[in-house]
Design an enzyme around this catalytic site. Structure first.
Site, PDB file in Angstrom:
ATOM      1  N   HIS A 148       0.690  -1.308  -0.009  1.00 56.02           N
ATOM      2  CA  HIS A 148       0.022  -0.163  -0.025  1.00 56.02           C
ATOM      3  C   HIS A 148       0.836   1.222   0.152  1.00 56.02           C
ATOM      4  O   HIS A 148       0.643   2.297  -0.645  1.00 56.02           O
ATOM      5  CB  HIS A 148      -0.981   0.022   1.028  1.00 56.02           C
ATOM      6  CG  HIS A 148      -2.240   0.839   1.071  1.00 56.02           C
ATOM      7  ND1 HIS A 148      -2.260   1.888   0.177  1.00 56.02           N
ATOM      8  CD2 HIS A 148      -3.306   0.281   1.525  1.00 56.02           C
ATOM      9  CE1 HIS A 148      -3.565   2.326   0.234  1.00 56.02           C
ATOM     10  NE2 HIS A 148      -4.222   1.443   1.017  1.00 56.02           N
ATOM     11  N   ASP A 380      -8.493  -8.225 -18.307  1.00 59.88           N
ATOM     12  CA  ASP A 380      -8.655  -9.259 -19.386  1.00 59.88           C
ATOM     13  C   ASP A 380      -7.375  -9.771 -19.954  1.00 59.88           C
ATOM     14  O   ASP A 380      -6.424  -8.931 -20.335  1.00 59.88           O
ATOM     15  CB  ASP A 380      -9.577  -8.517 -20.547  1.00 59.88           C
ATOM     16  CG  ASP A 380      -9.784  -9.537 -21.450  1.00 59.88           C
ATOM     17  OD1 ASP A 380      -9.497 -10.690 -21.393  1.00 59.88           O
ATOM     18  OD2 ASP A 380     -10.356  -9.011 -22.430  1.00 59.88           O
TER      19      ASP A 380
END
Length: 434
Positions: A148, A380
């Site tokens: 993070h 994708d």
């Protein structure tokens, strides 16, 4: 579900032409320094057909050549400040398998079993880790962890979309904006808002914020699905006292509802003060606007607070207004006030961030992370988008993630972390509009 780890290796960026220098580093911005110092893990599931691991690995190497900071390492400079070394040391790539079908492992939900679907986030030097787990039915699960301090949800989702584009052999069109030096303090500084107790606390008073960390075994993550029809009714109810004013957003209405429901389920005393810590993306709020492609952290928090008796006695519009007003306050002036404060007061007053990933409970408060606008579902690899996306198991009571449902009809899935003793009560009232 028994996951067999078959291989684990570090892979490095692949460049077209002459590789860049590996001696440079990027200093963390004030927004990087104030966020959670931990890896965040997410899980994707894909139905067959799926691309081979080698294609995923090669695409990842190409994406890392564009998003170099994820292939680097955290270190300290000569002043003791944390920096990102652009040394191209690479990311962890793990291959795994399960002797069974994905349907047999369903439903995937945030629980300790999910931890086997991505590399451990403890004691990790790599800033990104990937695990590809294959099932006998041809399905594939991708476990992804990212540190993070290097980037927030927007940054991570941009990188993931770029990875998919590289796998498909198309041009990476999400080029990162990598200048973390744009957040300069004003001269003279203006401290227009209170940041003590919001983003920072004193080291001397840290003990006053002590949290019981012995409850992890009693924590469960519960997924709640809110249909488009329910959300419309909820929004109408939350906005019913607005008059001619603009209705509250679906997000504000849902968080107001869940804040009240969780508070009821906890059976908190009426005199207790509770707050909701709500992540606010600063990219569109700063003036001049920071592009969505900004690669780093750019999140602060709205902190609406109230007495439990008022939160539960007053109708839903009361909580919705608290949230709306608190989020609206985290504007350009607030972000710039934070920049000035972080640059001038943190060292002077020996302050540390309030964001603490080691807490096990936020009781009596909640922490809301909205992933509703991120592009996580757009990953994708060439055979279509995932049919499941969810956060991994992160046992912090009071933590809540909001995601668009994989159904794709505008409904929302909330992953709510509760103590086991409060779960039945939560289930009984989570769909009540009373």
């Amino acid at each position: 579900m028994r996951v067999i780890k078959e291989s684990s290796r570090v892979i490095k960026p692949i460049y077209e032409g002459t590789p860049p220098s590996t001696t440079h580093h990027i200093p963390l911005s004030v927004f990087d320094k104030v966020t959670y110092n931990t890896h965040i893990a997410v899980i994707y599931a894909y139905r067959p057909p799926t691309p081979p691991n080698r294609a995923l690995e090669l695409g990842l190497q190409k994406a890392l050549s564009v998003y170099r900071e994820w292939a680097g390492r955290l270190a300290k400079d000569d002043k003791g400040e944390i920096v990102i070394l652009l040394n191209d040391e690479g990311v962890r790539f793990v291959e795994a398998s399960v002797d069974g079908t994905l349907d047999q492992a369903m439903p995937l939900k945030p629980s300790p079993s999910l931890l086997s679907l991505h590399p451990s986030t403890k004691g990790v030097v790599e800033l990104v880790q990937v695990q590809i787990t294959r099932f006998t039915c041809g399905s594939m699960v991708v476990g992804f962890t990212a540190h993070h301090l290097v980037g927030d949800g927007q940054s991570a989702s941009n990188f993931l979309v770029a990875w998919g584009q590289a796998c498909r052999g198309v041009k990476i069109n999400l080029r990162p904006f990598q200048n973390r030096n744009i957040f300069t303090p004003r001269n003279p500084p203006k401290f227009e808002f209170e940041h003590r107790g919001v983003e920072f606390i004193s080291k001397k008073t840290q003990k006053d914020y002590a949290i019981d960390n012995n409850v992890i075994d009693d924590i469960v993550v519960h997924k709640v699905h809110f249909t488009l029809e329910f959300l419309a009714k909820l929004k109408a109810k939350a906005s019913s006292m607005n008059g001619e004013n603009k209705p509250y957003s679906t997000f504000e209405s849902l968080v107001a509802h869940l804040w009240r429901v969780i508070t009821k389920a906890r059976s908190l005393s009426s005199h207790v003060t509770t707050h909701a810590r709500i992540s606010v993306n600063g990219r569109a709020r700063l003036n001049p606007r920071v592009p969505n492609e900004y690669s780093g952290n750019l999140v602060l928090w709205a902190l609406p607070r109230t007495k439990v008796k008022d939160l539960l006695r007053e109708p839903l519009p009361y909580a919705a207004k608290l949230i709306h007003d608190a989020v609206a306050k985290v504007n350009d002036n607030y972000f710039k006030s934070f920049i000035d404060f972080a640059n001038h007061k943190v060292v002077e007053e020996d302050l540390i961030p309030t964001a603490d990933a080691d807490k096990s409970t936020l009781f009596p408060n909640i922490d809301v992370d909205s992933w509703l606008r991120f592009q996580f579902y757009d990953l994708d690899f060439g055979e279509g988008c995932p049919y499941i996306f969810l956060p991994s198991y992160f046992p912090m009571e009071g933590l809540m993630f909001l995601l668009p449902s994989f159904i794709g009809d505008g409904s929302i899935d909330a992953f709510v972390t509760l103590l086991r003793d409060h779960l039945d009560s939560f289930k009984q009232i989570c769909y009540s509009l009373d």
